[in-house]
Design a protein around this motif. Structure first.
Motif, PDB file in Angstrom:
ATOM      1  N   ILE A  66      64.575  -3.777  19.797  1.00  0.00           N
ATOM      2  CA  ILE A  66      65.891  -3.163  20.002  1.00  0.00           C
ATOM      3  C   ILE A  66      66.129  -2.137  18.907  1.00  0.00           C
ATOM      4  O   ILE A  66      66.044  -2.445  17.721  1.00  0.00           O
ATOM      5  CB  ILE A  66      66.994  -4.231  19.997  1.00  0.00           C
ATOM      6  N   ARG A  67      66.409  -0.903  19.304  1.00  0.00           N
ATOM      7  CA  ARG A  67      66.511   0.168  18.320  1.00  0.00           C
ATOM      8  C   ARG A  67      67.953   0.571  18.129  1.00  0.00           C
ATOM      9  O   ARG A  67      68.837   0.186  18.880  1.00  0.00           O
ATOM     10  CB  ARG A  67      65.761   1.408  18.815  1.00  0.00           C
ATOM     11  N   LYS A  68      68.132   1.373  17.151  1.00  0.00           N
ATOM     12  CA  LYS A  68      69.427   2.004  16.954  1.00  0.00           C
ATOM     13  C   LYS A  68      69.778   2.757  18.248  1.00  0.00           C
ATOM     14  O   LYS A  68      68.882   3.326  18.891  1.00  0.00           O
ATOM     15  CB  LYS A  68      69.300   2.995  15.807  1.00  0.00           C
ATOM     16  N   ASN A  69      71.046   2.727  18.601  1.00  0.00           N
ATOM     17  CA  ASN A  69      71.542   3.358  19.837  1.00  0.00           C
ATOM     18  C   ASN A  69      71.199   2.591  21.109  1.00  0.00           C
ATOM     19  O   ASN A  69      71.539   3.021  22.197  1.00  0.00           O
ATOM     20  CB  ASN A  69      71.045   4.794  20.004  1.00  0.00           C
ATOM     21  N   GLY A  70      70.483   1.451  20.978  1.00  0.00           N
ATOM     22  CA  GLY A  70      70.277   0.598  22.144  1.00  0.00           C
ATOM     23  C   GLY A  70      71.471  -0.338  22.308  1.00  0.00           C
ATOM     24  O   GLY A  70      72.440  -0.285  21.553  1.00  0.00           O
ATOM     25  N   TYR A  71      71.382  -1.204  23.327  1.00  0.00           N
ATOM     26  CA  TYR A  71      72.487  -2.134  23.558  1.00  0.00           C
ATOM     27  C   TYR A  71      72.072  -3.549  23.200  1.00  0.00           C
ATOM     28  O   TYR A  71      70.884  -3.900  23.213  1.00  0.00           O
ATOM     29  CB  TYR A  71      72.928  -2.082  25.017  1.00  0.00           C
ATOM     30  N   VAL A 124      70.077  -0.905  12.403  1.00  0.00           N
ATOM     31  CA  VAL A 124      69.158  -2.044  12.384  1.00  0.00           C
ATOM     32  C   VAL A 124      68.456  -2.041  11.037  1.00  0.00           C
ATOM     33  O   VAL A 124      67.981  -1.004  10.588  1.00  0.00           O
ATOM     34  CB  VAL A 124      68.042  -1.923  13.436  1.00  0.00           C
ATOM     35  N   VAL A 138      74.393   0.339  16.042  1.00  0.00           N
ATOM     36  CA  VAL A 138      74.489   1.536  15.212  1.00  0.00           C
ATOM     37  C   VAL A 138      73.610   1.447  13.971  1.00  0.00           C
ATOM     38  O   VAL A 138      73.397   2.424  13.278  1.00  0.00           O
ATOM     39  CB  VAL A 138      75.939   1.838  14.775  1.00  0.00           C
ATOM     40  N   LYS A 175      76.848  -1.522  21.310  1.00  0.00           N
ATOM     41  CA  LYS A 175      75.836  -0.507  21.049  1.00  0.00           C
ATOM     42  C   LYS A 175      75.418  -0.634  19.587  1.00  0.00           C
ATOM     43  O   LYS A 175      76.270  -0.719  18.699  1.00  0.00           O
ATOM     44  CB  LYS A 175      76.426   0.880  21.301  1.00  0.00           C
TER      45      LYS A 175
END
Lengths: 159, 1257
Positions: free
Chosen positions: A27-32, A45, A43, A41
């Motif tokens: 799961i990355r930044k900007n993912g849910y 990680v 912001v 969302k």
């Protein structure tokens, strides 16, 4: 937060599933991500370790996509997290009613009248002002885990 | 103290990128004063600057954009500030009016006190500002300086003199200038004993600045007259305060003339450079002698008296000045060879394996040249200063002197500085005199550091550490100016052992101290260790030509002993920190560079003595492994794991160098040793490497993995393998020595033999392939069996695998390995690696694609890429054809799949090489349609949109220059459709959200998208510069320039002013735009009115941008446009055509041509606005063709400008200056290099001549 607790819905209805399991490390930044039952969302990680020679953990800072509240979670990065199915649909804005509901035109020609205007003043004015100016507005409605909200608007009228 | 703060402030302000209103400086200067005894000064400084901006900004536009009613094309002239006249400041030509001067003084004093009390600060600031800004405020200022009781007011008055004089310099009379300097000088002499030292320091620095400002105008006699008085004060005077002030003035002067500390004064760099040279040639040595005389004269009195005497102040000031002068960057007769020896000169320094020599502890070499020999060397100054300090040491028990008293500190600093004197100042006697001087210095310094254990004990008991640290610094300076052998010999004449032994013992003691006080806050032992480590580094990186032969055996064993203690302390620290969660020790993050640097220095020490240290490391390593196995299942292995972690890092640094993009060789020291080793498998390096690799191989066993190979240990293993393999694994053949034995003596033959044995052991035809296979299998394990360990997997992907595929002889073996095929297969066809971090997947895809060039034929390579990507492209295509794509696209699992696939394709695309280009083009071609479908489906999912754009950017970047015309047409068409789709989704879109951070995220995402789009356009541009296609593009009706302009037209409306605040976006936008205008001005001419209008507006915006680089880009674009137009007109063509002529818009309003508009705004900018002087040259280049294009408009503007000038004198000056701007230097009307150069010169002198009064009046 482990796999067993996750409620899979029946295979035939998979398209309607509200959340999906996904490994925390992916799961990355900007993912849910779902934190405390809310769709968010991500912001920020960051990763850390449990002790020097332990395994990695992910530290998520995320913002509730509907109410804007900040939430945080720490998950071992090899474990699964719930990821919400966030859907967005565009509708043309037909009318804004007195009682705070909007009337939207769907793709198949019907109207959708069950969506409230946001309560927040600034959002409200943006939408209302745009509409009052007589622009052709398309609104994007974001839905996830049974909630809906207008998330963007766009002027498609002639220049 | 005061001066330092001021300098700090100036540095702070210089770092401030905004245009600076004068007020900011004045007010913040004032604030510094105000709080000079207050720790909160820096805070108030910020406050002051802020206030200044607040005050000054809003008023400025009000009177700077005053437009003429007659013509639309008029230059706005700022009206004069009026406050001053009301307050009654007048020009110095008028006879002094006492009452008025008194009134001025009172109002300034009042303003000072009211600021201090925070009573109506805005009004007070306005008053102070008006003093600074008023024309010729000198009389008032002098009056205040002489009469005011208030020190702050005097301080401000001094500053006002400086500001006004610098501004009005060009039209002050020479005598008046001199009298201002003289006034300042007399003032400081008269008030030398004043208690408000900061006022005197300020006045001294004002005098210094004015003297520098006039340096090139004043005659030698003028300067002589001034310096005669200074000399008298410094050396002839018996009054302590006068001497002190004189030295103080010289200090200000020297720092003003030294380029790094000088004030800009709005003058070009050449001016500062000329001043510097002139001072260096004519005066600086004299200053040094005066300071030395002053110090000499008082030193006997200091030595003679038992308690502190006032002369100490003079002496320490003089020593400080001497130190400052020795720090001067001497350029004069510098020996180029000498200076490049250390690589100090970045341009001619030879490349060193580790360039961290000038790391933490700085060491500046002093190379004043042979002219200084008499002063510094032959005169016995060294003995004198050592005696002085020796005498001081005796007095430390007395009252008034202590180890850190100013006099002792400056004496020690000067002694350390003497140690780094080198170069042609010493006669060419084989270094004899330099050695003598160093021995003499060492004899004094040795008392500070010997015996090490006693000195350190004393410090632990509370003695100040500064003497020890200065001693270490002196050792470092000596190391920097001598070879290891000379360095070692220095001490031999004083002691039975060499300097290296002393260094080793001293450092061992320091490290022991460190170990004992690991947790304590004491920092001195860290500092001492770092300085000493730098000393070793300085000694051992001297030059790359086998210096280790020069290290005496005694020195080698000293190094070996030291390394043993170092490793012991590192291991101790490691096991002590094994259970701490403290991230400070986390190697891979914050401390990585610091730790790397330290370890490389350790490695240098270890390599000198590698005969002892490498077997030592092997022993330590096997001990730890044995311990691990013995304790298996019974004891907690964490401490041992941490020790192994450290050992792996140390061993990696000792055995191999960091490649830094090149293929590193086996370190010379290691190559040169072990000449007696015959069998390769008995080579200590082979034994150590082998045992580490065998240990690493154990991680393949799942059971061993779970019990020992923690992610952190695995990180060290991977790091080691990456570093080691780039040096030792399959080294290129040419690294080996020549095997022809001619002319080689026996020792050299043996050396070659052992070197070749080492190199070929892990070579292609020996163990290399086996080890490579192990490494690949370990990598696959870290990718598959350590889920979610991003750092570990990052190291594997970026450092290890990426490093391997960079090397030709490795990849040819790589592609034939089963393990590599397994990796490729798992990656391409299984879902397991989807769980890797997205960036890692991209890197892995790139790595796999790069390895394709290891195939024997080009067909095989292309086939390899196809089999790698087929599955992925098919997957994407299939998905894009699904009927319910709109519904399923946003499902998290599909989202993940699409993003992973795109990342991977992007990785493959960025691995484009001529050999695999065909297959990669095919890959992109297959997904063109799917991409357009996805950009529609994911228009709300900015993460995916960005990935799509980035894939296209990288694909175009890798492909475009190779594409044939037909393929280019397809690619260009695809890009245009992509741009149009993106634009239609995003133009006029407003995101709404309750959360500010989500809104700003949305902004950032748009910014990144646009940057990608601009990159895409820039990549398309490159087709016109480099093109390998066999037929021309025109045949297919494709014009790259038109496409790019169209792209710009689509993208420009999406770029808002908000977005241009992102500097990177702003730069890429303007550089693309100016590139297009420079290369294709003819296309601009054909643009329609709307598109051209866009561009003109953008240029106008950029011209007034804060960022100098953006302005520069716009100026270049303007130059291109105007030159194009002028040249075309000259040939009787239309040039920019209707864009350049006056026209009427549909509303009937007159629109001037674009060139005249820019001519006007550029002149306005140059004459009245703030900009960096660096821009003047490019502004000249733009202005010149503009003037030629629009001569009538220019003439009107000039006339108007002159008419506005009411003061007759200024009017005349302006007229003359304008005249010579266009006429002097044989300027003609052709646009060639020579003329551009001439015009640049003209503009420079024009601006210096007139800007001073145009801006203030």
């Amino acid at each position: 937060m482990s796999d067993e607790e996750h409620q899979f819905e029946s295979k035939a209805d998979a398209g309607a599933s509200k959340t999906f399991p996904q490994q925390a490390g992916t799961i990355r930044k900007n993912g849910y991500i779902v934190i405390k039952g809310r769709p968010c969302k991500v912001v920020e990680v960051s990763t850390s370790k449990t002790g020097k020679h332990g395994h990695a953990k992910c530290h998520f800072v995320a913002i509730d996509i509907f109410n804007g509240k900040k939430l945080e979670d720490i998950v071992p990065s090899s474990h699964n997290c719930d990821v919400p199915h966030v859907n967005r649909v565009d509708y043309q804005l037909i009318d804004i009613s007195e009682d705070g509901f909007v009337s939207l035109l769907t793709d198949n020609g019907n109207t959708k009248d069950d969506l409230r205007l946001p309560t927040d003043e600034s959002l409200l004015t943006q939408i209302k002002d745009g509409f009052a100016d007589g622009k052709d507005l398309v609104v994007s409605v974001m839905s996830a885990m049974g909630e809906e909200q207008i998330c963007a608007l766009k002027d498609i009228g002639p220049k | 103290m005061v001066k330092r703060r001021e300098e700090e402030w100036q540095r702070y302000y210089a770092a401030w990128p905004l245009k600076r209103p004068v007020m900011a400086k004045v007010v913040s200067d004032y604030f510094v004063r105000l709080h000079s005894h207050n720790f909160a000064w820096i805070h108030s400084l910020h406050y002051g600057v802020l206030r200044a901006h607040l005050y000054f900004r809003p008023t400025a536009p009000a009177h700077s954009t005053h437009h003429s009613a007659v013509s639309h094309l008029s230059l706005a002239v700022p009206s004069s500030a009026t406050t001053m006249y009301q307050a009654g400041y007048h020009q110095n030509t008028a006879p002094p009016d006492m009452a008025q001067l008194q009134a001025t003084m009172r109002s300034i004093e009042l303003a000072c006190s009211s600021i201090q009390m925070h009573a109506n600060p805005a009004a007070a600031e306005a008053t102070i500002l008006s003093l600074n800004q008023s024309p010729q405020p000198y009389q008032a200022c002098q009056f205040i300086l002489e009469n005011s009781e208030l020190a702050n007011a005097r301080f401000l008055a001094a500053g006002a003199i400086r500001d006004a004089a610098i501004r009005e310099w060009s039209f002050l009379e020479t005598d008046y200038k001199k009298s201002l300097i003289r006034f300042c000088w007399l003032f400081i002499m008269k008030h030398a004993g004043s208690h408000e030292g900061y006022v005197q320091a300020k006045v001294a620095s004002v005098a210094a600045q004015l003297l520098k400002r006039g340096w090139l105008d004043f005659t030698a006699a003028d300067k002589e007259a001034i310096f005669l008085e200074v000399k008298q004060a410094v050396t002839g005077s018996q009054i302590v305060d006068v001497q002190y002030m004189g030295i103080n003035f010289l200090e200000s002067l020297v720092s003003e003339f030294s380029p790094s500390t000088s004030t800009a004064m709005g003058l070009p760099r050449e001016f500062h450079e000329q001043c510097r040279t002139s001072l260096e040639l004519d005066y600086i040595k004299e200053f040094y002698c005066w300071a030395q005389d002053a110090a000499l004269n008082v030193s006997h009195r200091i030595i003679g008296s038992d308690s502190a005497i006032p002369e100490a102040k003079v002496c320490s000031a003089a020593l400080r000045l001497m130190l400052q002068i020795l720090n001067w960057d001497f350029k004069g007769k510098k020996n180029a060879v000498e200076s490049s020896k250390r690589g100090l000169d970045v341009y001619c320094g030879d490349i060193k394996p580790e360039s961290n020599f000038l790391g933490r502890s700085e060491c500046i070499l002093v190379q004043p040249g042979s002219l200084w020999r008499d002063v510094l060397i032959s005169s016995g100054q060294v003995g004198w200063i050592l005696n002085l300090y020796g005498a001081l040491r005796q007095k430390f028990s007395c009252e008034g002197y202590w180890l850190d008293c100013p006099l002792a500190v400056s004496a020690r600093k000067l002694i350390v500085q003497f140690c780094s004197i080198t170069g042609t100042i010493f006669p060419s006697d084989g270094g004899y005199m330099q050695r003598q001087s160093l021995v003499q210095l060492l004899s004094g310094i040795i008392q500070w550091i010997e015996p090490p254990n006693a000195v350190l004990k004393a410090i632990e008991c509370g003695r100040s550490e500064s003497e020890l640290l200065d001693g270490c610094r002196a050792l470092m300076s000596m190391a920097a100016v001598s070879t290891p052998l000379v360095f070692d010999q220095l001490l031999k004449s004083l002691r039975p052992y060499g300097t290296l032994t002393l260094l080793s013992v001293l450092m061992s003691e320091v490290i022991k101290c460190l170990m004992e006080n690991l947790s304590e806050e004491e920092t001195w032992s860290w500092v001492a260790r770092d300085i000493l480590l730098d000393t070793w580094t300085a000694l051992l990186t001297l030059d790359s030509s086998g210096h280790n032969d020069l290290l005496p055996p005694e020195g080698i064993s000293a190094a070996a002993n030291l390394f043993a203690i170092i490793v012991e302390s590192e291991l101790k620290a490691a096991s002590a920190s094994a259970f701490s969660d403290d991230n400070e020790y986390d190697y891979l993050h914050a401390s990585v560079s610091a730790m790397d640097e330290r370890l490389s220095s350790y490695a240098l020490i270890a390599r000198v003595a590698s005969g002892a240290t490498i077997p030592f490391l092997t022993t330590l390593f096997s001990e730890r492994i044995t311990r691990l196995h013995q304790g298996r299942g019974t004891t907690d292995p964490t401490e041992t794991l941490e020790e192994l972690y450290s050992l792996l890092l140390i061993a990696g640094h000792v055995l191999a160098d960091e490649g830094q993009g090149e293929i590193p060789l086996v370190p010379k020291d290691i190559q040169a040793q072990f000449t007696d080793v015959v069998d390769a498998d008995k080579h200590p390096v082979v034994i150590l490497s082998g045992s580490i690799i065998r240990f690493a191989e154990q991680s393949l066993d799942p059971e061993m993995r779970t019990s020992f190979f923690s992610p952190r240990l695995m990180e060290a293993v991977i790091w080691f393998l990456a570093r080691w393999s780039s040096t030792y694994l399959m080294p290129p053949e040419e690294n080996k020595g020549n095997k022809s034995g001619e002319n080689n003596n026996d020792a050299q033959v043996r050396l070659e033999h052992s070197k070749n044995a080492l190199l070929s052991f892990f070579g292609e035809y020996n163990q290399g392939k086996l080890v490579l296979d192990i490494i690949i299998r370990i990598s696959l394990t870290t990718l598959v069996s350590y889920p979610g360990e991003k750092d570990l997997q990052g190291l594997t992907c970026y450092q290890l695998l990426h490093g391997l595929v960079r090397r030709k002889n490795v990849i040819s073996h790589l592609v034939s390995l089963d393990s590599w095929r397994d990796l490729a297969n798992v990656f391409a066809n299984e879902r397991g690696l989807f769980s890797l971090n997205a960036a890692h997947q991209r890197s892995l895809a790139e790595t796999l694609a790069l390895s394709a060039s290891g195939m024997k034929t080009s067909e095989a390579s292309n086939q390899y890429i196809k089999s790698l990507t087929n599955h992925m492209t098919a997957n994407l295509a299939e998905l894009s054809c699904k009927n319910d794509l709109k519904h399923i696209a946003q499902q998290p699992d599909i989202l993940l799949l699409v993003s992973c696939l795109l990342e991977r394709l992007r990785g493959v695309a960025s691995a484009s090489e001529p050999r695999t280009q065909k297959a990669i083009y095919e890959m992109g071609f297959t997904v063109m349609n799917p991409i357009l479908i996805f950009i529609e489906a994911y228009k709300h999912e900015s993460v995916v949109v960005y990935l799509l754009l980035k894939f296209v950017v990288d694909w175009v970047d890798g492909q475009i220059i190779y594409l044939e015309a037909r393929e280019t047409a397809a690619a260009v068409d695809f890009c245009t459709r992509l741009l149009q789709l993106y634009s239609s989704h995003n133009i006029g879109k407003i995101s709404v959200s309750l959360s500010n951070s989500l809104l700003s995220e949305a902004d950032t995402e748009r910014y990144k998208d646009l940057r990608a789009l601009l990159q895409l356009l820039a990549n398309l541009c490159s087709k016109d510069l480099v093109d390998f296609a066999s037929e021309s593009l025109e045949a297919y009706g494709v014009s790259i320039s038109q496409v790019v302009f169209m792209g710009l037209h689509i993208v420009t409306p999406l770029i808002t002013l908000e977005l241009l605040k992102y500097p990177k976006l702003c730069h890429s936008y303007f550089s693309l735009l100016s590139h297009m205008l420079e290369i294709y001005p003819e296309v601009v001419a054909q643009l329609n009115v709307e598109a051209f209008g866009h561009i003109a507006e953008t240029l106008d915006f950029g011209l007034h941008h804060q960022d100098g680089e953006v302005v520069d880009l716009c100026l270049r674009a303007l130059k291109a446009l105007a030159s194009y137009h002028y040249k075309e007109k000259g040939m009787g063509k239309v040039g920019l055509g209707s864009h350049a002529t006056i026209s009427k818009d549909p509303g009937g309003k007159v629109q001037e041509g674009v060139l005249s508009r820019f001519l006007c705004s550029l002149l306005q900018l140059l004459l009245f606005e703030d900009y960096s002087t660096d821009l003047v040259s490019s502004a000249a280049d733009a202005l010149f063709p503009l003037i030629l294009c629009e001569q009538n408009v220019y003439q009107n503007l000039v006339n108007e400008l002159i008419e506005r000038q009411t003061n007759q004198m200024f009017r005349l000056r302006l007229t003359n200056a304008l005249q010579s701007l266009t006429n002097s230097n044989n300027l003609s009307t052709t646009l060639d290099r020579v003329n551009f150069q001439r015009f640049r010169k003209n503009l420079h002198s024009f601006l210096i001549e007139v800007r001073g009064f145009l801006r203030t009046l």
